[in-house]
Scaffold this motif. Sequence first.
Motif, mmCIF file in Angstrom:
data_model
loop_
_atom_site.group_PDB
_atom_site.id
_atom_site.type_symbol
_atom_site.label_atom_id
_atom_site.label_comp_id
_atom_site.label_asym_id
_atom_site.label_seq_id
_atom_site.Cartn_x
_atom_site.Cartn_y
_atom_site.Cartn_z
ATOM 1 N N MET A 174 0.837 -1.207 0.000
ATOM 2 C CA MET A 174 0.000 0.000 0.000
ATOM 3 C C MET A 174 0.867 1.251 0.000
ATOM 4 N N MET A 175 1.871 1.226 0.879
ATOM 5 C CA MET A 175 2.800 2.362 0.973
ATOM 6 C C MET A 175 3.556 2.527 -0.347
ATOM 7 N N GLU A 176 3.870 1.373 -0.943
ATOM 8 C CA GLU A 176 4.628 1.423 -2.186
ATOM 9 C C GLU A 176 3.788 1.997 -3.324
ATOM 10 N N THR A 177 2.523 1.636 -3.326
ATOM 11 C CA THR A 177 1.625 2.180 -4.350
ATOM 12 C C THR A 177 1.463 3.684 -4.198
ATOM 13 N N ALA A 178 1.375 4.131 -2.950
ATOM 14 C CA ALA A 178 1.245 5.570 -2.715
ATOM 15 C C ALA A 178 2.499 6.301 -3.179
ATOM 16 N N ALA A 179 3.671 5.717 -2.885
ATOM 17 C CA ALA A 179 4.921 6.356 -3.314
ATOM 18 C C ALA A 179 5.014 6.375 -4.827
ATOM 19 N N PHE A 180 4.615 5.263 -5.434
ATOM 20 C CA PHE A 180 4.650 5.235 -6.896
ATOM 21 C C PHE A 180 3.721 6.283 -7.498
ATOM 22 N N ALA A 181 2.520 6.403 -6.936
ATOM 23 C CA ALA A 181 1.570 7.384 -7.473
ATOM 24 C C ALA A 181 2.111 8.800 -7.317
ATOM 25 N N LEU A 182 2.700 9.083 -6.154
ATOM 26 C CA LEU A 182 3.241 10.419 -5.911
ATOM 27 C C LEU A 182 4.334 10.757 -6.914
ATOM 28 N N PHE A 183 5.296 9.819 -7.060
ATOM 29 C CA PHE A 183 6.427 10.150 -7.930
ATOM 30 C C PHE A 183 6.061 10.044 -9.404
ATOM 31 N N ALA A 184 5.061 9.221 -9.730
ATOM 32 C CA ALA A 184 4.585 9.227 -11.115
ATOM 33 C C ALA A 184 3.931 10.557 -11.439
ATOM 34 N N ALA A 185 3.186 11.109 -10.467
ATOM 35 C CA ALA A 185 2.573 12.425 -10.688
ATOM 36 C C ALA A 185 3.653 13.488 -10.861
ATOM 37 N N VAL A 186 4.705 13.418 -10.028
ATOM 38 C CA VAL A 186 5.791 14.396 -10.156
ATOM 39 C C VAL A 186 6.464 14.266 -11.518
ATOM 40 N N THR A 187 6.719 13.029 -11.926
ATOM 41 C CA THR A 187 7.406 12.809 -13.203
ATOM 42 C C THR A 187 6.585 13.325 -14.376
ATOM 43 N N LEU A 188 5.311 12.966 -14.390
ATOM 44 C CA LEU A 188 4.503 13.356 -15.550
ATOM 45 C C LEU A 188 4.235 14.854 -15.560
ATOM 46 N N THR A 189 4.037 15.446 -14.377
ATOM 47 C CA THR A 189 3.782 16.885 -14.347
ATOM 48 C C THR A 189 5.014 17.671 -14.800
ATOM 49 N N LEU A 240 14.024 14.150 -14.313
ATOM 50 C CA LEU A 240 15.062 13.119 -14.290
ATOM 51 C C LEU A 240 15.308 12.617 -12.873
ATOM 52 N N LEU A 241 15.253 13.515 -11.895
ATOM 53 C CA LEU A 241 15.452 13.075 -10.509
ATOM 54 C C LEU A 241 14.315 12.161 -10.064
ATOM 55 N N SER A 242 13.094 12.470 -10.448
ATOM 56 C CA SER A 242 12.000 11.601 -10.030
ATOM 57 C C SER A 242 12.038 10.269 -10.776
ATOM 58 N N VAL A 243 12.563 10.256 -11.986
ATOM 59 C CA VAL A 243 12.775 8.980 -12.677
ATOM 60 C C VAL A 243 13.812 8.148 -11.932
ATOM 61 N N ALA A 244 14.830 8.813 -11.382
ATOM 62 C CA ALA A 244 15.814 8.095 -10.560
ATOM 63 C C ALA A 244 15.148 7.474 -9.340
ATOM 64 N N VAL A 245 14.175 8.161 -8.753
ATOM 65 C CA VAL A 245 13.431 7.576 -7.630
ATOM 66 C C VAL A 245 12.669 6.328 -8.089
ATOM 67 N N HIS A 246 12.125 6.378 -9.286
ATOM 68 C CA HIS A 246 11.457 5.183 -9.817
ATOM 69 C C HIS A 246 12.428 4.026 -9.973
ATOM 70 N N TYR A 247 13.657 4.322 -10.381
ATOM 71 C CA TYR A 247 14.655 3.259 -10.498
ATOM 72 C C TYR A 247 14.935 2.626 -9.144
ATOM 73 N N VAL A 248 15.011 3.446 -8.113
ATOM 74 C CA VAL A 248 15.241 2.894 -6.780
ATOM 75 C C VAL A 248 14.094 1.969 -6.381
ATOM 76 N N MET A 249 12.868 2.377 -6.711
ATOM 77 C CA MET A 249 11.733 1.523 -6.363
ATOM 78 C C MET A 249 11.707 0.244 -7.181
ATOM 79 N N LEU A 250 12.399 0.242 -8.326
ATOM 80 C CA LEU A 250 12.478 -0.973 -9.138
ATOM 81 C C LEU A 250 13.741 -1.784 -8.839
ATOM 82 N N THR A 251 14.353 -1.579 -7.697
ATOM 83 C CA THR A 251 15.585 -2.257 -7.245
ATOM 84 C C THR A 251 16.732 -2.088 -8.236
#
Lengths: 161, 95, 100
Positions: B1-16, B38-49
């Motif tokens: 659940m926490m992971e989904t929330a983080a993904f949604a937050l950073f996906a919103a940051v990335t797309l905006t 680019l920084l928020s895409v880096a956060v996505h990479y961290v979430m993808l291990t």
Amino acid sequence: MSRPRLVSLSSRLVPGLLAIALFGVFAAVVVGTDFAGYVGFPDELSVTAEIGYALFDFTELQETNTESFLVSFLLIAVVLDAALDASLVLATREGPDESVRPSAFDGPSTRSTDDTEANGTAATDGGAVDGATKIDGEPASEAETASPTAGDATTDGGDGA
Amino acid sequence: MMETAAFALFAAVTLTSAAGVVLFRDPWHSALMLGVSLLSVAVHYVMLTAEFLAVIQVLVYVGGVLVLISFAVMLTQAGETPPETATGDGEVTGR
Amino acid sequence: MMAIEGYVLLSAGLFCIGLFGILTRRNALMFLMAVELMVNAAVINLVAFALYHGTLTGQVFGLFVLGLAAAEVAIGLGIILVLYRNFGTIDVSVPTTMRW
């Protein structure tokens, strides 16, 4: 003072709508695809070490079935070197007897005047530091013409003369 | 659940911020929004291990590519009129 | 573990935003930044499917794509500076010398 302004898209909206329609197609495909069969990594896997093993063909040390990438690694190194050389070639200004200006700016109005007026200064100043004089805000000494494009053409014209 | 929330937050940051890259009129603002994206895409990479890829993303993109792009913005926008005095859609001057 | 569909949708959205930028803008710098966005979308896909399949090939490919994108930006900025030096603008609709 410099509040961000959005670009106006009224004239070029149709290709933009094409891109958004492409996203619609992508989303339809992704939603319609079944992403079962998720594998994932084992818990205590060191991802960075595995990447290093894959880059240097240390296949006996790997714990996952990652392919080996030594040749690609070297090819990327060569490509990066080529990019460095190419950017240097692009950034280097040609000699004073070789004009890099396209023939579109070889109009008679700019061409005939700058050869007589701005010959000496353009050969020394218009060469290497053309961008630097623009940064400093002081106009180039040979740019008597009003529009910046024509001034640039005048600079390069004296260069090629 | 926490992971989904983080993904949604950073996906919103990335797309905006990516939308900001293509919609801002001033290329300098676009470059800044590209840095955020680019920084928020880096956060996505961290979430993808993919931590190593995230570090390389920050080093190469934000440290190299973005600096190069900002140099190009500064070199090519020097003689342009400021955006508040630009009339019309501004596309004539290449903005 | 977040579902893989989210990352694929994010990647598609990022790619389409980059494509939107390329199709609607005429500034060469905006072209370069939009291409960066599209490359990042591709790398997100590679990394997401690397995790999905449990192999690291996608991550290594993403590394290579990052290096290639850096090379592409170096050459692209050289081209843009030459464009600005020769034409006085970086509007990509102005240089029509090689247009047939």
